[in-house]
Design a protein around this motif. Structure first.
Motif, short mmCIF file in Angstrom:
data_model
loop_
_atom_site.label_atom_id
_atom_site.label_comp_id
_atom_site.label_asym_id
_atom_site.label_seq_id
_atom_site.Cartn_x
_atom_site.Cartn_y
_atom_site.Cartn_z
N TRP A 90 0.83 -1.21 0.00
CA TRP A 90 0.00 0.00 0.00
C TRP A 90 0.86 1.26 0.00
O TRP A 90 0.60 2.20 -0.76
N TYR A 91 1.90 1.28 0.82
CA TYR A 91 2.76 2.46 0.87
C TYR A 91 3.44 2.68 -0.48
O TYR A 91 3.54 3.82 -0.95
N ALA A 92 3.89 1.62 -1.13
CA ALA A 92 4.54 1.75 -2.43
C ALA A 92 3.58 2.32 -3.47
O ALA A 92 3.96 3.17 -4.29
N ARG A 93 2.32 1.88 -3.43
CA ARG A 93 1.33 2.39 -4.39
C ARG A 93 1.06 3.87 -4.16
O ARG A 93 1.04 4.67 -5.10
N LEU A 94 0.86 4.25 -2.89
CA LEU A 94 0.55 5.64 -2.59
C LEU A 94 1.74 6.54 -2.87
O LEU A 94 1.59 7.64 -3.42
N LYS A 95 2.93 6.10 -2.48
CA LYS A 95 4.13 6.91 -2.73
C LYS A 95 4.34 7.14 -4.22
O LYS A 95 4.62 8.26 -4.65
N SER A 96 4.19 6.10 -5.00
CA SER A 96 4.36 6.22 -6.44
C SER A 96 3.36 7.21 -7.03
O SER A 96 3.71 8.05 -7.88
N LEU A 150 1.81 9.76 -5.48
CA LEU A 150 2.09 11.13 -5.06
C LEU A 150 3.31 11.70 -5.78
O LEU A 150 3.31 12.87 -6.18
N LEU A 151 4.32 10.89 -5.96
CA LEU A 151 5.52 11.38 -6.65
C LEU A 151 5.21 11.70 -8.11
O LEU A 151 5.71 12.70 -8.65
N LYS A 152 4.38 10.88 -8.75
CA LYS A 152 3.98 11.16 -10.13
C LYS A 152 3.12 12.42 -10.22
O LYS A 152 3.06 13.06 -11.28
N SER A 153 2.45 12.76 -9.11
CA SER A 153 1.57 13.93 -9.10
C SER A 153 2.32 15.22 -8.76
O SER A 153 1.70 16.27 -8.60
N GLY A 154 3.64 15.14 -8.62
CA GLY A 154 4.44 16.34 -8.41
C GLY A 154 4.89 16.58 -6.98
O GLY A 154 5.54 17.59 -6.70
N PHE A 155 4.58 15.67 -6.08
CA PHE A 155 4.99 15.83 -4.69
C PHE A 155 6.47 15.46 -4.52
O PHE A 155 7.03 14.68 -5.31
N VAL A 156 7.05 16.01 -3.48
CA VAL A 156 8.43 15.69 -3.10
C VAL A 156 8.38 15.02 -1.73
O VAL A 156 7.76 15.54 -0.80
N MET A 157 9.04 13.87 -1.61
CA MET A 157 9.03 13.14 -0.35
C MET A 157 10.01 13.77 0.62
O MET A 157 11.07 14.28 0.23
N GLY A 158 9.67 13.79 1.91
CA GLY A 158 10.54 14.36 2.93
C GLY A 158 11.90 13.71 2.94
O GLY A 158 12.03 12.50 2.75
N SER A 159 12.92 14.50 3.19
CA SER A 159 14.28 13.98 3.18
C SER A 159 14.57 13.08 4.37
O SER A 159 15.42 12.20 4.30
N VAL A 160 13.86 13.29 5.48
CA VAL A 160 14.05 12.48 6.68
C VAL A 160 12.82 11.63 6.95
O VAL A 160 12.90 10.42 7.12
N ASP A 161 11.66 12.27 7.01
CA ASP A 161 10.40 11.57 7.25
C ASP A 161 9.83 11.12 5.91
O ASP A 161 9.34 11.93 5.12
N LYS A 162 9.85 9.81 5.66
CA LYS A 162 9.41 9.27 4.38
C LYS A 162 7.90 9.16 4.28
O LYS A 162 7.39 8.71 3.25
N THR A 163 7.17 9.56 5.31
CA THR A 163 5.71 9.58 5.25
C THR A 163 5.18 11.00 5.05
O THR A 163 3.98 11.22 5.10
N LEU A 164 6.08 11.95 4.85
CA LEU A 164 5.71 13.34 4.65
C LEU A 164 5.98 13.73 3.20
O LEU A 164 7.06 13.47 2.67
N PHE A 165 4.97 14.35 2.56
CA PHE A 165 5.10 14.75 1.17
C PHE A 165 4.71 16.22 1.03
O PHE A 165 3.76 16.68 1.67
N LEU A 166 5.46 16.95 0.20
CA LEU A 166 5.23 18.38 0.02
C LEU A 166 5.06 18.69 -1.46
O LEU A 166 5.73 18.11 -2.33
N LEU A 167 4.18 19.63 -1.73
CA LEU A 167 3.92 20.09 -3.09
C LEU A 167 3.99 21.61 -3.10
O LEU A 167 3.28 22.27 -2.33
#
Length: 507
Positions: free
Chosen positions: A187-193, A195-212
């Motif tokens: 599930w995490y792999a699906r959601l991360k993929s 969000l990243l395709k949608s233009g989000f950037v994953m947190g450099s330390v916290d991998k559950t945090l995404f910023l756009l």
């Protein structure tokens, strides 16, 4: 007087009507097995809803079992979802695979999936209060059913819902189901993929945090398994994200963040208040301490706990349950952390003296059930983080509180650690006894040299660390507690910062 009585009766009648109206759509009991659930139409509907989710998400295919097939058994799990008011909001029937039957390297490979820590949630609340935007919450319905799996896995048909024509067939999984060891990772792999395709950037330390970032606006998304917290500086950006997620997944938009992981959250113009009043009442009732005599401090100053070899043994299971329940309360109650941790040392062989010390903590909670953390929206451009509960000479704790902020981007200005011992951050020598924490030990020292962190001198009389390292008299305890906890009754907009630059109080 008659008017008051009439008003109370009217309110009682409305509450009763609301309860019975609500009860008509949900069951108030939790079944102990499938046969019990089948006696109530609400639970039958909940089970059908779960199976319909499987069909909509194309989770599996009914196939002939291949040679040497080892299908995994499935079972139904029933749970009533409660709202903040304690009423049953939803009957949830979940079909889960009995993952304990899985064999490593046959049924699964990697299983790890990152999960947000409570520290990260609190830092996000403080950051949102500082920036002045509301945090919202959404829930992914049957989230694990969206995760693709790479292994070839077969499961048996659901109990009491087998196909009458194909009783000997099994389901071959396309996607993960609850209970599989690899389900959280899928599930995490699906959601991360996504969000990243949608233009989000994953947190450099916290991998559950995404910023756009879009123009001058920012959207922050925090993931906790299937619960998603999000907010941003632009209403249009927030709305577009909600629509984006609804198009990709089946979502429940829950509105403003109010109740999350047992935390009760009130967001206002002056700041955000986080408390666990409902949880406090629940554990007081659970351990029969609801009618106990209140105490003004969690521990007496003359308390000296030891192994008490000659003391009378008490129920170890109950004692551990009390400790565990109290430890979760420290998420918003740093003032009780020292007392709980001291009592937790004796879980292996608890005696009457240890249980009495724990009961005093409960009596203190009876005296202060509404205390919580206050994150003010007012303050200077300096973001101050007090790592309460792990303050005293613990560079590891400060590193843990600072690292999640790096995922939010560069600090607004500098971070001030009023209680950070200078000798530890300036000492470049790595001692043999601290080799196992060498990276964290020098983490803050390096950022101090870069100018990201300021060390602020604090007089010993104002040393907040004292509340986390020793039992105190009521006057000193109440004064220091005022810097780490706020009473719910005071959250009316007139609370002023007790310290220049004080923005958030974090455990």
């Amino acid at each position: 007087m008659i008017g008051d009585i009439h008003q109370r009766v009217t309110r009682s009648s409305i509450a009763s009507l609301a309860f019975f109206s609500h009860s008509a759509y949900v069951a108030t009991f939790e079944p102990w097995d499938v046969s019990h659930a089948l006696t109530d139409s609400n639970w039958v509907n909940a089970m059908h809803e779960e199976l319909e989710n499987f069909e909509r998400n194309h989770v599996w295919d009914l196939v002939e079992p291949p040679p040497n097939c080892r299908p995994i058994c499935t079972k139904w799990v029933f749970k009533n979802k409660q709202g903040e008011n304690g009423m049953v909001a939803r009957n949830k029937a979940r079909l889960v695979a009995q993952g304990f039957c899985q064999k490593e390297r046959i049924d699964y490979e990697e299983t790890f999936a990152p999960v947000a820590h409570l520290e990260a949630i609190r830092i996000l609340l403080a950051f949102a209060a500082l920036k002045g935007f509301k945090l919202l919450q959404m829930d992914v319905k049957s989230a694990f059913l969206n995760g693709f799996i790479e292994e070839e896995v077969y499961v048996r048909q659901p109990p009491d819902f087998e196909s009458a024509k194909f009783l000997d067939r099994v389901f071959k999984l396309r996607k993960a189901v609850y209970g599989l060891k690899q389900a959280p990772r899928a599930w995490y792999a699906r959601l991360k993929s996504f969000l990243l395709k949608s233009g989000f950037v994953m947190g450099s330390v916290d991998k559950t945090l995404f910023l756009l970032s879009r123009g001058g606006d920012t959207l922050i998304v925090q993931i906790y398994v299937d619960d998603i917290i999000f907010g941003g500086s632009s209403h249009a950006l927030v709305s577009s994200f909600a629509e984006l997620m609804s198009r990709e997944f089946e979502m429940s938009l829950m509105g403003e963040l109010q109740f999350f992981l047992g935390l009760q959250i009130k967001q206002g113009l002056e700041g955000t208040f986080v408390h666990q009043a409902k949880y406090t009442r629940d554990i007081l009732k659970k351990f029969n301490m609801g009618d106990s005599k209140p105490m003004t401090t969690p521990m007496s100053t003359n308390t000296a706990l030891d192994a008490d070899e000659d003391g009378e043994m008490v129920d170890q299971k109950e004692f551990r349950g009390m400790i565990g329940s109290l430890l979760y309360l420290t998420a918003t109650r740093p003032d009780i952390q020292f007392a709980i941790c001291l009592c937790a040392h004796y879980q292996a062989s608890p005696k009457t003296s240890h249980r009495q010390a724990v009961k005093r903590i409960f009596r203190f909670l009876k005296f202060t059930p509404e205390l919580g953390l206050w994150y003010s929206s007012e303050g200077s451009q300096m973001l101050t983080i007090l790592a309460a509960g792990l303050i005293a000479s613990q560079p590891l704790a400060h590193a843990n509180s600072y690292e999640p902020l790096l995922s939010l981007g560069p600090p607004v200005s500098k971070l001030a650690y009023p209680y950070l011992p200078q000798k530890q951050t300036k000492n470049p020598i790595l001692h043999s006894r601290t080799k196992h924490i060498d990276v964290r030990f020098h983490f803050l020292r390096d950022h101090h040299e870069k100018g990201d962190i300021d060390l602020v001198h604090v007089a010993s009389t104002n040393q907040l660390a004292d509340i986390f390292t020793k039992p105190l008299e009521f006057d000193a305890f109440a004064r220091l507690r005022g810097w780490s906890c706020v009473d719910n009754a005071l959250i009316k907009g007139e609370i002023e910062s007790q310290w220049t630059g004080l923005i958030a109080l974090l455990v």
